[in-house]
Design a protein around this motif. Structure first.
Motif, short mmCIF file in Angstrom:
data_model
loop_
_atom_site.label_atom_id
_atom_site.label_comp_id
_atom_site.label_asym_id
_atom_site.label_seq_id
_atom_site.Cartn_x
_atom_site.Cartn_y
_atom_site.Cartn_z
N THR A 44 0.83 -1.21 0.00
CA THR A 44 0.00 0.00 0.00
C THR A 44 0.86 1.25 0.00
O THR A 44 0.54 2.24 -0.66
CB THR A 44 -0.91 0.05 1.24
N THR A 66 -7.76 -8.44 0.40
CA THR A 66 -8.89 -7.56 0.72
C THR A 66 -10.08 -7.86 -0.17
O THR A 66 -11.22 -7.86 0.27
CB THR A 66 -8.47 -6.09 0.53
N PRO A 244 -16.10 0.91 4.06
CA PRO A 244 -14.97 0.66 4.96
C PRO A 244 -15.16 -0.61 5.80
O PRO A 244 -14.19 -1.27 6.15
CB PRO A 244 -14.92 1.91 5.85
N MET A 247 -13.41 -3.76 4.59
CA MET A 247 -11.99 -3.80 4.30
C MET A 247 -11.17 -4.44 5.41
O MET A 247 -10.00 -4.12 5.59
CB MET A 247 -11.47 -2.41 4.02
N ALA A 250 -7.89 -3.02 8.60
CA ALA A 250 -7.03 -1.85 8.43
C ALA A 250 -7.65 -0.71 9.22
O ALA A 250 -8.59 -0.07 8.77
CB ALA A 250 -6.92 -1.47 6.96
N THR A 251 -7.14 -0.48 10.42
CA THR A 251 -7.84 0.44 11.31
C THR A 251 -7.49 1.89 11.08
O THR A 251 -8.35 2.75 11.13
CB THR A 251 -7.55 0.07 12.79
N LEU A 253 -6.66 5.43 9.43
CA LEU A 253 -7.21 6.09 8.25
C LEU A 253 -6.22 6.08 7.09
O LEU A 253 -6.57 5.78 5.96
CB LEU A 253 -7.61 7.52 8.60
N ASN A 255 -3.86 4.05 6.48
CA ASN A 255 -3.82 2.71 5.93
C ASN A 255 -4.99 2.45 5.01
O ASN A 255 -4.87 1.85 3.97
CB ASN A 255 -3.87 1.68 7.07
N LYS A 256 -6.16 2.94 5.48
CA LYS A 256 -7.37 2.69 4.72
C LYS A 256 -7.32 3.35 3.35
O LYS A 256 -7.72 2.77 2.36
CB LYS A 256 -8.59 3.20 5.50
N LEU A 259 -5.02 1.41 1.22
CA LEU A 259 -5.61 0.14 0.86
C LEU A 259 -6.68 0.32 -0.21
O LEU A 259 -6.81 -0.48 -1.14
CB LEU A 259 -6.22 -0.51 2.11
N GLN A 260 -7.43 1.42 -0.08
CA GLN A 260 -8.47 1.71 -1.06
C GLN A 260 -7.86 1.85 -2.45
O GLN A 260 -8.40 1.38 -3.44
CB GLN A 260 -9.17 3.00 -0.66
#
Lengths: 297, 323
Positions: A44, A66, A244, A247, A250-251, A253, A255-256, A259-260
């Motif tokens: 990521t 994911t 979210p 997903m 992935a806690t 933000l 990371n999120k 990851l997105q």
């Protein structure tokens, strides 16, 4: 054209330029595909900071992991399979039913019917009347809205018809009729077994069409459980809306967001896979389809 | 004039007519099974293609869902007038024509070039690989295609990385600039369809007689001369046919792709007739069915005139048209 021996200097230069031109073209077609594949296999962090440009950076399969946990995608996959298989079956049956009579010289009224069909390729009622029709038929928000309104493509009827005309000789029909064979029997027992190539071609055209389409689903469907894969892809790739809760763990933000980003790349690979894997094997059928289509009907 | 003669004449005519009618009936009876086969497709065409043409009459009415298509009151050309006089008309028409013309002109030569180039490749392997790769993007869906465009052109994507090597410091937000929209649309379309578009020319090239090439070689023609004097005339007919076919779908402008690539920032150059119809007719909170249908009819008519016109033009310059 095989005159390699004794090429003049000008021709040699031409050949070299030709190879260079072609190589550049092939590479520029290939590059975006490789980029997406490599990015989908990177971490990521590497993706978010834009460090991937050709090969995977910090190899990881997180994107694919994911996707496996993102249940919406699999619902879409299943729906798309359904639309593709049922839709293509309906398409092929109707296309043959239309094309065979139109290919027969003794089908009285053929000229008028042909005109009725071809005219629809040049003039149509437009988006709104079609929408109102589907609404009036009570097909809104049902699976059939993606199948019945697209049950037939006139273009495919024409290529199938010209195939029948050119491969089923009239003598075959006459001798079969002398033996007491009727039109139903002739179509199912003699014409269809001889038509495997064209059935393959139109099935492929229809199947790819169903797999890749999103617009019908966008206007006719409301219920998310009916959505085909392409519509779910649209939400994630184009509208940027990722659920979210789907997903995993992935806690943070940051990371999120990373990851997105990564999810998109892997998603493109996963969704295009069925078509791209099958493609080299069926390529010749598509080429054949284009050739038949290019002959005047 | 002999009166009885006329009567006799009439009776023979009606007899002949009667006979042909009978003949026709027996003809139809003999192949009744063909009509049975044909019922389903015919019904489909009538319901899903011709009924909407009737439904398009709402363009001349004030459509009321309760009254239905037949019962809604006529208003004549009011909706057309409203569209022609609206602020959006010029912009939408300009975008549609601009985008179509740009795609048509930019997308036309490259497949021919690719086919000519492939035709002079001696290594079979290289040729096959080149074909396999250039045909592949055709099968990518519109949604994925637009997804890839967004990624490649991302402010931190590979194109901007490349530009930064040349000193462009700030990442350019390509999708947010109305000026770039048309070029992005057209060139991504070429990327996707150049290979598939060249198939038809490759086929035309194989039908160019080898004797012409041999004669040209004997006369000492270089390859470039052979392309110019042998190959290009050989594929001319196909090229004209492709152009006409493209003219037929001239105004369609890849509506599904435009819709996906559209965002508030590039709307001023990405709003085309089809997306306008969609936005006015189906998306807005107060759907204006009649108004949208009128715009749809306007588009269909222009497209129809274009295809008929280009077919005539093709015949005039001495090529076979479509019909």
């Amino acid at each position: 054209m095989n005159t390699k021996i004794g090429e003049s200097r000008g021709d040699r230069i031409f050949t070299i330029c030709n190879y260079i031109f072609l190589s550049l073209l092939v590479l520029s077609v290939l590059y975006p595909l490789i980029y997406v594949l490599s990015a989908s296999l990177s971490s990521t962090k590497a993706v978010a900071s834009g460090r991937v440009w050709l090969f995977p950076v910090e190899f990881s399969l997180l994107g694919y992991k994911t996707i496996f946990e993102y249940s919406k995608i699999w619902v879409g996959y299943g729906n798309s399979m359904f639309y593709m298989i049922v839709g293509t079956t309906v398409n092929v049956i109707l296309t043959i039913l239309a094309a065979y009579p139109l290919s027969r010289k003794d089908f009285y009224g053929r000229g008028i019917f042909m005109f009725l069909f071809v005219f629809t390729m040049m003039f149509n009622g437009g988006l709104i009347p079609n929408y109102l029709l589907v609404q009036d038929l009570g097909l809104l928000n049902s699976r059939w809205a993606l199948i019945i309104p697209n049950a037939l493509s006139v273009f495919n009827v024409i290529i199938t018809m010209s195939f029948f005309k050119s491969t089923i000789p009239n003598e075959l029909l006459e001798s079969a009729q002398l033996d007491g064979c009727n039109d139903f029997k002739f179509l199912f027992k003699i014409v269809l077994p001889l038509s495997a190539p064209i059935i393959a071609v139109i099935s492929l055209f229809y199947a790819v069409g169903h797999w890749n389409s999103y617009f019908g689903a966008l206007i006719y469907l409301r219920d998310a459980s009916l959505f085909p894969l392409q519509l779910i892809l649209r939400d994630i790739l184009v509208q940027n809306s990722v659920d979210p809760s789907m997903m995993g763990d992935a806690t943070q933000l940051a990371n999120k967001i990373g990851l997105q980003q990564l999810l998109k790349y892997s998603l493109i690979v996963v969704s295009s896979l069925p078509v791209l894997i099958a493609y080299p094997f069926v390529q010749r059928f598509f080429v054949k389809g284009v050739m038949i289509g290019s002959l005047k009907g | 004039m002999n009166v009885t003669g006329v009567v006799e004449n009439k009776s023979t005519i009606s007899e002949v007519k009667h006979k042909t009618k009978k003949k026709l009936l027996t003809k139809i009876k003999k192949s009744w099974q063909l009509y049975v086969l044909f019922i389903l497709p015919l019904m489909y065409i009538l319901v899903f293609h011709y009924y909407p043409m009737y439904g398009a009459s709402i363009a001349f009415k004030n459509f009321d869902p309760v009254l239905g298509i037949g019962g809604s009151p006529w208003v004549g050309f009011e909706h057309f007038k409203k569209f022609f006089e609206s602020y959006d008309f010029v912009r939408v028409l300009k975008n549609t024509l601009g985008l179509s013309l740009y795609s048509l002109i930019a997308g036309f030569p490259l497949p021919i070039l690719l086919a000519l180039s492939l035709n002079y490749v001696y290594s079979k392997r290289f040729k096959k690989a080149a074909q396999l790769i250039t045909y592949a993007p055709h099968f990518i869906s519109v949604v994925v295609m637009v997804g890839i465009i967004f990624m490649i052109l991302d402010p931190r994507g590979p194109i901007n990385n490349l530009l930064s090597l040349f000193g462009v410091k700030e990442g350019i937000n390509f999708m947010g600039e109305a000026d770039y929209f048309k070029s992005i649309f057209v060139f991504s379309g070429i990327w996707q369809n150049v290979g598939f578009g060249c198939i038809i020319y490759l086929a035309a090239l194989t039908s160019v007689s080898p004797e012409l090439h041999e004669a040209a070689i004997v006369d000492g023609a270089s390859k470039i001369r052979r392309i110019w004097h042998v190959d290009i005339p050989g594929i001319m007919q196909t090229a004209v046919l492709v152009l006409i076919l493209n003219m037929g779908s001239f105004l369609d402008t890849g509506f599904e792709k435009v819709l996906l690539m559209q965002n508030p920032l590039n709307l001023s150059s990405s709003q085309v007739i089809d997306t306008y119809v969609y936005n006015v007719g189906l998306v807005s909170a107060l759907p204006q069915y009649s108004y949208a249908a009128a715009i749809g009819i306007f588009k269909s008519l222009v497209a129809f005139i274009l295809i008929i016109g280009s077919n005539k033009l093709a015949k005039k310059v001495g090529q076979d048209g479509l019909w």
